[in-house]
Design an enzyme around this catalytic site. Structure first.
Site, PDB file in Angstrom:
ATOM      1  CB  THR A  61      -0.940   0.005   1.219  1.00  0.00           C
ATOM      2  OG1 THR A  61      -1.794  -1.148   1.159  1.00  0.00           O
ATOM      3  CG2 THR A  61      -1.806   1.257   1.258  1.00  0.00           C
ATOM      4  CB  SER A  98       2.509  -8.047   1.873  1.00  0.00           C
ATOM      5  OG  SER A  98       1.157  -8.089   2.317  1.00  0.00           O
ATOM      6  CB  THR A 132       0.052  -3.429   6.412  1.00  0.00           C
ATOM      7  OG1 THR A 132      -1.216  -3.276   5.778  1.00  0.00           O
ATOM      8  CG2 THR A 132       0.834  -2.134   6.323  1.00  0.00           C
TER       9      THR A 132
END
Length: 370
Positions: A61, A98, A132
């Protein structure tokens, strides 16, 4: 000489010397300025060598703007005045979410960081950007596999660059300062977001959207980053980084380890299916202090009978599963207690453990030390 010419000559001399000038002729003014510089100017201060920090950008992000993704160069350029505080260098390792990173990329990243540290003794620290969603997993993997005293600082953001209130640049600045700080040596991999420094071993994402999502539960933060700089308050006592025995030099991937969650009426055939699909280890995310439900006990017995390692943890979010006697009828060396690791972190340690040894007693020792 007209006043404009005299003024220009005086201004040039003033710029060069930093001294006030009183003169009627430009030649006299120049001479006076030179004399003042020789007699009054202090010796030049020695150049300050800024700490060098290397950024591995992987996406997430923090990079995901509308219409594309920020590059590593754009991320570095997004921090005003960074070049006055550190010497920032970097590379674009990946640029994706991720959860899209593969285990093979994890291994490759750990190798790249180890190689960078080995080849550059001047390097103070490394920063890794990450999405995240699974940031805590990547951070703990690097905590165990980057075998150097110098830190790995994993950073991300909860808002993207096209969103009002984007905090990515502030988080990234904190990460650079943390990586450059001498007290970060020996801390292993740390996670820096929202002005806080957390240990990769203990931190977890606790909220889907909140900026203060990364928390370390009852253990608390390692330190903070504020207007005065980096401040540490504690260290983690478990083995990591330079004290780690996990060498990924000859690894290309990691063995399959799955997680089976305990819930009311859960069936053991799910565990059987994981084993039959090729799992080398199974993490039990147990209820409370590691209790199972339904027929899961039968599934665990089946897994151990197939020489698959079974690690018991708790889904509660906190608490320690201490070493306990094996289940009746099972082989002790395949039943492992997960200590206080979350199921997600226990999976990472078990993958590395199985890649290192097939001795359950050694694996239990690893869970007690890392």
């Amino acid at each position: 000489m007209n006043r404009y010419a005299l003024g220009a000559a005086s201004a040039i001399a003033l710029y060069l010397t930093g001294s006030a000038l009183v003169a009627s002729e430009p030649t006299q003014s120049t001479a006076t300025a030179g004399q003042a510089q020789t007699a009054q100017s202090p010796a030049a201060a020695p150049a300050v060598v800024l700490p060098k920090v290397y950024l591995f950008a992987t996406g997430g992000t923090i990079s995901n703007k509308v219409g594309g993704r920020l590059t590593v160069q754009e991320l570095i350029a997004s921090i005003p005045g960074l070049d006055r505080r550190v010497r920032a260098e970097g590379e674009q390792f990946a640029n994706t979410s991720s959860s899209a990173l593969t285990l093979e990329q994890w291994v490759d990243l750990a190798k790249r960081i180890n190689a960078r540290y080995k080849s550059d003794p001047e390097l103070a620290g490394v920063v890794v950007t990450s999405g995240t969603d699974t940031l805590e997993e990547l951070a703990y993997f690097l905590h165990l596999t980057v075998r150097d005293e110098r830190p790995v600082v994993v950073v991300g953001s909860m808002r993207n660059p096209s969103t009002l209130g984007y905090e990515g640049a502030a988080n990234l600045e904190d990460a650079f300062l943390t990586a450059a700080h001498p007290q970060s040596r020996g801390m292993g991999a740390v996670v820096v977001l929202n002005d806080e420094i957390n240990s990769a071993r203990e931190v977890t994402k606790t909220d889907a959207l909140s900026l203060d999502t990364f928390q370390s539960g009852r253990y608390g933060v390692l330190g903070v980053v504020d207007a005065s700089g980096v401040a540490y308050y504690r260290k983690t006592a478990r083995r990591h980084s330079a004290q780690s025995e996990f060498d990924v030099t000859n690894l290309t991937t990691l063995p399959r380890v799955d997680i089976a969650w305990v819930y009311q009426g859960a069936t053991g055939d799910v565990i059987n299916a994981l084993v039959d699909a090729g799992a080398k280890g199974v993490i039990i995310a147990g209820a409370g202090a590691g209790a199972t439900s339904g027929t899961q006990g039968q599934g665990i017995t089946y897994a151990i009978g197939k020489q698959v390692f079974v690690v018991t943890t708790t889904r509660a979010g906190a608490g320690r599963i201490s070493v306990r006697p094996p289940r009746p009828g099972t082989t002790p060396v395949y039943s492992i207690s997960g200590d206080d690791l979350t199921p997600i972190k226990a999976r990472i340690l078990l993958m590395l453990a199985i890649a290192t040894t097939n001795d359950g007693r050694v694996i239990q020792r690893m869970f007690s030390e890392y």
